[in-house]
Design a protein around this motif. Structure first.
Motif, PDB file in Angstrom:
ATOM      1  N   CYS A  50      95.293  -8.386  -6.413  1.00  0.00           N
ATOM      2  CA  CYS A  50      96.439  -9.283  -6.358  1.00  0.00           C
ATOM      3  C   CYS A  50      96.072 -10.548  -5.576  1.00  0.00           C
ATOM      4  CB  CYS A  50      97.612  -8.574  -5.703  1.00  0.00           C
ATOM      5  SG  CYS A  50      99.057  -9.604  -5.501  1.00  0.00           S
ATOM      6  N   MET A  51      96.054 -11.677  -6.269  1.00  0.00           N
ATOM      7  CA  MET A  51      95.700 -12.938  -5.637  1.00  0.00           C
ATOM      8  C   MET A  51      96.680 -13.288  -4.527  1.00  0.00           C
ATOM      9  SD  MET A  51      95.291 -16.743  -7.200  1.00  0.00           S
ATOM     10  CE  MET A  51      93.675 -16.598  -7.907  1.00  0.00           C
ATOM     11  N   CYS A  52      97.939 -12.997  -4.730  1.00  0.00           N
ATOM     12  CA  CYS A  52      98.958 -13.305  -3.730  1.00  0.00           C
ATOM     13  C   CYS A  52      98.676 -12.555  -2.429  1.00  0.00           C
ATOM     14  CB  CYS A  52     100.333 -12.932  -4.268  1.00  0.00           C
ATOM     15  SG  CYS A  52     101.682 -13.401  -3.193  1.00  0.00           S
ATOM     16  N   HIS A  53      98.284 -11.312  -2.529  1.00  0.00           N
ATOM     17  CA  HIS A  53      97.953 -10.509  -1.348  1.00  0.00           C
ATOM     18  C   HIS A  53      96.768 -11.113  -0.608  1.00  0.00           C
ATOM     19  CE1 HIS A  53      95.953  -7.015   0.656  1.00  0.00           C
ATOM     20  NE2 HIS A  53      97.177  -6.863   1.094  1.00  0.00           N
ATOM     21  N   ILE A  54      95.767 -11.510  -1.343  1.00  0.00           N
ATOM     22  CA  ILE A  54      94.577 -12.106  -0.729  1.00  0.00           C
ATOM     23  C   ILE A  54      94.939 -13.436  -0.082  1.00  0.00           C
ATOM     24  CG2 ILE A  54      92.335 -13.161  -1.227  1.00  0.00           C
ATOM     25  CD1 ILE A  54      91.980 -10.920  -3.354  1.00  0.00           C
ATOM     26  N   GLN A  55      95.678 -14.285  -0.798  1.00  0.00           N
ATOM     27  CA  GLN A  55      96.009 -15.621  -0.299  1.00  0.00           C
ATOM     28  C   GLN A  55      96.929 -15.590   0.913  1.00  0.00           C
ATOM     29  OE1 GLN A  55      95.240 -19.021  -2.933  1.00  0.00           O
ATOM     30  NE2 GLN A  55      94.127 -18.105  -1.301  1.00  0.00           N
ATOM     31  N   LYS A  56      97.901 -14.677   0.919  1.00  0.00           N
ATOM     32  CA  LYS A  56      98.898 -14.685   1.986  1.00  0.00           C
ATOM     33  C   LYS A  56      98.569 -13.781   3.153  1.00  0.00           C
ATOM     34  CE  LYS A  56     102.526 -16.495  -0.702  1.00  0.00           C
ATOM     35  NZ  LYS A  56     103.661 -16.504  -1.425  1.00  0.00           N
ATOM     36  N   LYS A  57      97.761 -12.743   2.933  1.00  0.00           N
ATOM     37  CA  LYS A  57      97.472 -11.798   4.016  1.00  0.00           C
ATOM     38  C   LYS A  57      96.017 -11.837   4.470  1.00  0.00           C
ATOM     39  CE  LYS A  57     101.218  -8.701   2.964  1.00  0.00           C
ATOM     40  NZ  LYS A  57     101.660  -7.369   2.683  1.00  0.00           N
ATOM     41  N   LYS A  58      95.113 -11.754   3.530  1.00  0.00           N
ATOM     42  CA  LYS A  58      93.698 -11.629   3.882  1.00  0.00           C
ATOM     43  C   LYS A  58      93.079 -12.959   4.317  1.00  0.00           C
ATOM     44  CE  LYS A  58      93.199  -7.247   2.765  1.00  0.00           C
ATOM     45  NZ  LYS A  58      92.606  -6.212   3.561  1.00  0.00           N
ATOM     46  N   ASN A  59      93.274 -14.012   3.517  1.00  0.00           N
ATOM     47  CA  ASN A  59      92.657 -15.299   3.854  1.00  0.00           C
ATOM     48  C   ASN A  59      93.070 -15.822   5.223  1.00  0.00           C
ATOM     49  OD1 ASN A  59      91.097 -15.345   1.585  1.00  0.00           O
ATOM     50  ND2 ASN A  59      92.281 -16.888   0.520  1.00  0.00           N
ATOM     51  N   PRO A  60      94.370 -15.845   5.557  1.00  0.00           N
ATOM     52  CA  PRO A  60      94.719 -16.335   6.899  1.00  0.00           C
ATOM     53  C   PRO A  60      94.100 -15.491   8.023  1.00  0.00           C
ATOM     54  CG  PRO A  60      96.652 -16.323   5.500  1.00  0.00           C
ATOM     55  CD  PRO A  60      95.554 -15.633   4.734  1.00  0.00           C
ATOM     56  N   GLU A  61      94.016 -14.201   7.790  1.00  0.00           N
ATOM     57  CA  GLU A  61      93.440 -13.314   8.801  1.00  0.00           C
ATOM     58  C   GLU A  61      91.960 -13.624   9.048  1.00  0.00           C
ATOM     59  OE1 GLU A  61      92.525  -8.526   9.299  1.00  0.00           O
ATOM     60  OE2 GLU A  61      94.018  -9.176   7.844  1.00  0.00           O
ATOM     61  N   TYR A  62      91.215 -13.855   7.985  1.00  0.00           N
ATOM     62  CA  TYR A  62      89.781 -14.048   8.099  1.00  0.00           C
ATOM     63  C   TYR A  62      89.336 -15.512   8.124  1.00  0.00           C
ATOM     64  CZ  TYR A  62      89.340  -9.063   7.328  1.00  0.00           C
ATOM     65  OH  TYR A  62      89.439  -7.705   7.462  1.00  0.00           O
ATOM     66  N   LEU A  63      90.213 -16.422   7.716  1.00  0.00           N
ATOM     67  CA  LEU A  63      89.801 -17.818   7.617  1.00  0.00           C
ATOM     68  C   LEU A  63      90.574 -18.770   8.525  1.00  0.00           C
ATOM     69  CD1 LEU A  63      89.312 -18.173   3.751  1.00  0.00           C
ATOM     70  CD2 LEU A  63      87.553 -17.856   5.497  1.00  0.00           C
ATOM     71  N   SER A  64      91.418 -18.273   9.404  1.00  0.00           N
ATOM     72  CA  SER A  64      92.213 -19.169  10.246  1.00  0.00           C
ATOM     73  C   SER A  64      91.326 -20.091  11.074  1.00  0.00           C
ATOM     74  CB  SER A  64      93.170 -18.385  11.139  1.00  0.00           C
ATOM     75  OG  SER A  64      92.452 -17.533  11.997  1.00  0.00           O
ATOM     76  N   HIS A  65      90.202 -19.577  11.589  1.00  0.00           N
ATOM     77  CA  HIS A  65      89.291 -20.424  12.364  1.00  0.00           C
ATOM     78  C   HIS A  65      88.634 -21.497  11.493  1.00  0.00           C
ATOM     79  CE1 HIS A  65      86.690 -17.352  10.645  1.00  0.00           C
ATOM     80  NE2 HIS A  65      85.660 -18.130  10.881  1.00  0.00           N
ATOM     81  N   VAL A  66      88.391 -21.176  10.225  1.00  0.00           N
ATOM     82  CA  VAL A  66      87.821 -22.149   9.292  1.00  0.00           C
ATOM     83  C   VAL A  66      88.870 -23.217   8.975  1.00  0.00           C
ATOM     84  CG1 VAL A  66      86.866 -22.496   6.976  1.00  0.00           C
ATOM     85  CG2 VAL A  66      86.208 -20.476   8.308  1.00  0.00           C
ATOM     86  N   TYR A  67      90.112 -22.787   8.760  1.00  0.00           N
ATOM     87  CA  TYR A  67      91.197 -23.736   8.487  1.00  0.00           C
ATOM     88  C   TYR A  67      91.354 -24.720   9.638  1.00  0.00           C
ATOM     89  CZ  TYR A  67      92.820 -20.562   4.738  1.00  0.00           C
ATOM     90  OH  TYR A  67      92.925 -19.786   3.619  1.00  0.00           O
ATOM     91  N   ASN A  68      91.246 -24.237  10.869  1.00  0.00           N
ATOM     92  CA  ASN A  68      91.401 -25.104  12.041  1.00  0.00           C
ATOM     93  C   ASN A  68      90.209 -26.036  12.230  1.00  0.00           C
ATOM     94  OD1 ASN A  68      93.926 -24.125  12.784  1.00  0.00           O
ATOM     95  ND2 ASN A  68      93.050 -22.440  13.927  1.00  0.00           N
TER      96      ASN A  68
END
Length: 147
Positions: free
Chosen positions: A74-92
């Motif tokens: 599920c792309m929505c699950h990855i985009q809303k739950k997994k990506n922020p968890e693992y990529l928040s430092h990259v986003y910042n």
């Protein structure tokens, strides 16, 4: 308790809740029992595509019970739950990355376009060694729309 919904997409492209189940735990035996019971209830007729959360246990069970079914995450699950968890430092650290990553995933219409866009944003921000992005690229055929 874990709620496991079984949804269907009708001929109007609307999601319909077909049934749901409650599970005590998220172990392979529980998922296997649930999916086997569901398959029997459906007279062994199953969907052509199954979409689940990105989970190793579920992936193993689906592969064993529905070996001839296309399994996607599920792309929505990855985009809303997994990506922020693992990529928040990259986003910042990389201000444009989040928007470029989103566009790459959602707006790439062909496989070549997706792979070119992915490579460009990874190289632009020097993220070739990011383990989460490597893992997501390894399984990208299971969750990105172009596939």
């Amino acid at each position: 308790m874990l709620v496991v919904p079984f949804t269907w997409v009708n001929h109007h492209q609307q999601s319909i809740l077909f049934c749901c189940s409650l599970l005590w735990d998220e172990i392979e035996k529980s998922f296997a029992s649930l999916l086997s019971t569901w398959l029997e209830a459906m007279s062994r007729v199953h969907a052509k595509i199954i979409i689940t959360d990105q989970d190793v246990v579920i992936t193993n069970v689906v592969a064993r019970i529905f070996s001839d079914v296309i399994h996607h995450y599920c792309m929505c699950h990855i985009q809303k739950k997994k990506n922020p968890e693992y990529l928040s430092h990259v986003y910042n650290a990389h201000g444009e990355f989040k928007n470029q990553f989103y566009k790459s995933i959602h707006l790439s219409l062909t496989i070549d376009e997706l792979e070119s866009n992915w490579e460009a944003i990874i190289n632009k921000d020097g993220l070739q060694d990011n383990q989460w992005l490597q893992k997501m690229y390894y399984i990208h055929k299971k969750w990105i729309r172009a596939y």
